[in-house]
Motif scaffolding. Sequence first.
Motif, short mmCIF file in Angstrom:
data_model
loop_
_atom_site.label_atom_id
_atom_site.label_comp_id
_atom_site.label_asym_id
_atom_site.label_seq_id
_atom_site.Cartn_x
_atom_site.Cartn_y
_atom_site.Cartn_z
N LYS A 194 -1.62 8.96 -15.32
CA LYS A 194 -2.21 9.15 -14.00
C LYS A 194 -3.48 8.30 -13.93
N TYR B 109 10.04 4.59 -6.15
CA TYR B 109 8.71 4.52 -5.55
C TYR B 109 8.56 5.69 -4.56
N ARG C 81 2.43 6.78 -5.63
CA ARG C 81 1.09 6.63 -5.06
C ARG C 81 0.90 7.74 -4.04
N SER C 82 0.26 8.81 -4.46
CA SER C 82 0.20 9.99 -3.61
C SER C 82 -1.06 10.80 -3.90
N SER C 83 -2.00 10.76 -2.98
CA SER C 83 -3.16 11.64 -3.10
C SER C 83 -2.75 13.09 -2.88
N HIS D 287 5.64 7.98 -2.06
CA HIS D 287 4.31 8.09 -1.48
C HIS D 287 4.21 9.46 -0.80
N SER E 283 -8.13 8.75 -4.69
CA SER E 283 -6.88 8.00 -4.60
C SER E 283 -6.15 8.15 -5.93
N ASN E 284 -4.84 8.30 -5.84
CA ASN E 284 -4.10 8.71 -7.02
C ASN E 284 -2.83 7.88 -7.17
N ALA E 285 -2.56 7.43 -8.38
CA ALA E 285 -1.29 6.77 -8.68
C ALA E 285 -0.79 7.26 -10.04
N ARG F 278 0.81 -1.23 0.00
CA ARG F 278 0.00 0.00 0.00
C ARG F 278 0.83 1.27 0.00
N GLU F 279 2.04 1.22 0.60
CA GLU F 279 2.82 2.44 0.76
C GLU F 279 4.22 2.37 0.16
#
Length: 513
Positions: free
Chosen positions: A251, A185, A286-288, A187, A268-270, A103-104
């Motif tokens: 995106k 990666y 992966r960062s809103s 976050h 939610s954003n990736a 997830r992170e």
Amino acid sequence: MRRRRCARSGERLGAIDYLFCGVSSCGTIRGCRDYIRRRGWSTKIVAVDAEGSALFGGSDGRRRFPGLGAAKVPDLHEEALADLVVRVSDADCVSGCRSLVRREAILAGASSGGVVAAIRRIGPDLPRGAACVAILPDRGGALHGHGVRRRLGSAGARSCARARNGFGAGASRPGGERRWRGMIYLHDGHIRTLGIDWRRLIGIVESVVRERDRGACVSPVKTYLRYGDMRNRIIAMPAYVGGPFELAGIKWVAGFPGNIDRDLPRASNAIVLNDARTGIPSAFIRSSLLNGLRAAAVSGLMLQAYLAARQPKDVRLGIVGWGPIGRLHLDMCADLLGDRLKRATLFDLRPIDPETVPADLRDVVDIANDWRELYDASNVFATCTVSAERYVDAAPPAGALLLNVSLRDYEPGSVFGKAMPVVDDWSEVCRENTDIERLHAACGLSEADARTLADVVCRDALLAVPEEMPVFFNPMGLGVFDIAIAGDYAKRAAERGDRDRAGGMLSEMSPKT
């Protein structure tokens, strides 16, 4: 050290409701407990202990992973150290580690996995909106030698090995004649560590607008995926940004309004970045937070152009919607405006806790009981809501800038013929039940009646708009902006990692090979 760690968390979050801390020697939890007592906080301390630990009235037993629990009670231990004790098994620790990786993109050790497992276990019973801090004390490099293969299976063990070496499940080691850096990666935590520089972000958006205007960008119309509850959507936004950026990527952003009632993020954003020359994926983000930064930076560019064209002596800011996007807009406006920000007024259907307003802005921030209070009194008015119904039914104040970030707040009659529409891209924004689409269908608004952000930035279009005419800005959000901002953060993360090989961001993301 432990006290400084607790102090930094308090400075960032304000009052902490729950602190989750793994226990073994009890040094960390003791230091945090002492600091909390001195500050007079009402923080509840949750001790995360291992099954088979002698701490907190337990009995010594078999434990596979070091760092959590103790065979003998240490001198620093006190029964009163914790308000609640949660005991976790070896399997819980492994499950928590897997969750962090999945997830992170964080490869943490067994103690950290146990803390995550404890949060998952008791989280549903905590008060809604509680501020929780978890201490993740260890890295995951040692996991591979502690029975992970038996617990996770061979595929899971390989995933842990790849993550430990800086390569995610979708990355491979470079081979052949050319060697390249493995996947980066990032976050939300990495983005915050790298910092938020609003002028830099606004400058990136402006550069992309200019590159796009001269034809150096490619941004196909977004694709919407819907199923089940038709309020929900997942949007694919591929884009290429040329010029000095030379970036490609996609995106993938989900908007699920019902998540708010589940205490989950609505959006939610990736983002996946690709090498523009080879197409090889180079970063996964992966960062809103990044989504909100892009939205506020685009608004900031429009605000910057408005200030240059209209030259207001001061700004009275109104923000409807006090979620993540609204909060970032306040932060951006405060940074961009400085002393020109005389008052900022906030409204949300949910009561706004004054403590959620940044401490350095509380002297200039008011909280209203009705959106009309700030609408009538503001010369810059931002809607950052998830409203299911349009509610703005009155004409805007003369000369105001309307930042219609949420796109679906205005009744057509409130703005048609009363404000100059500005869009980022007509073909994008004139669909999906936006206010612009409603104006087009109900009032005959056409593309020729609107101005674009490129017109404003590249051709000073606001100078031709009468000063008393409000400006109605509708940014649908273009993937080129997200890709450029994500690329900047990825580049800075890689540079930072090269400078700080030991314990820095590179070890959390991607080592040089």
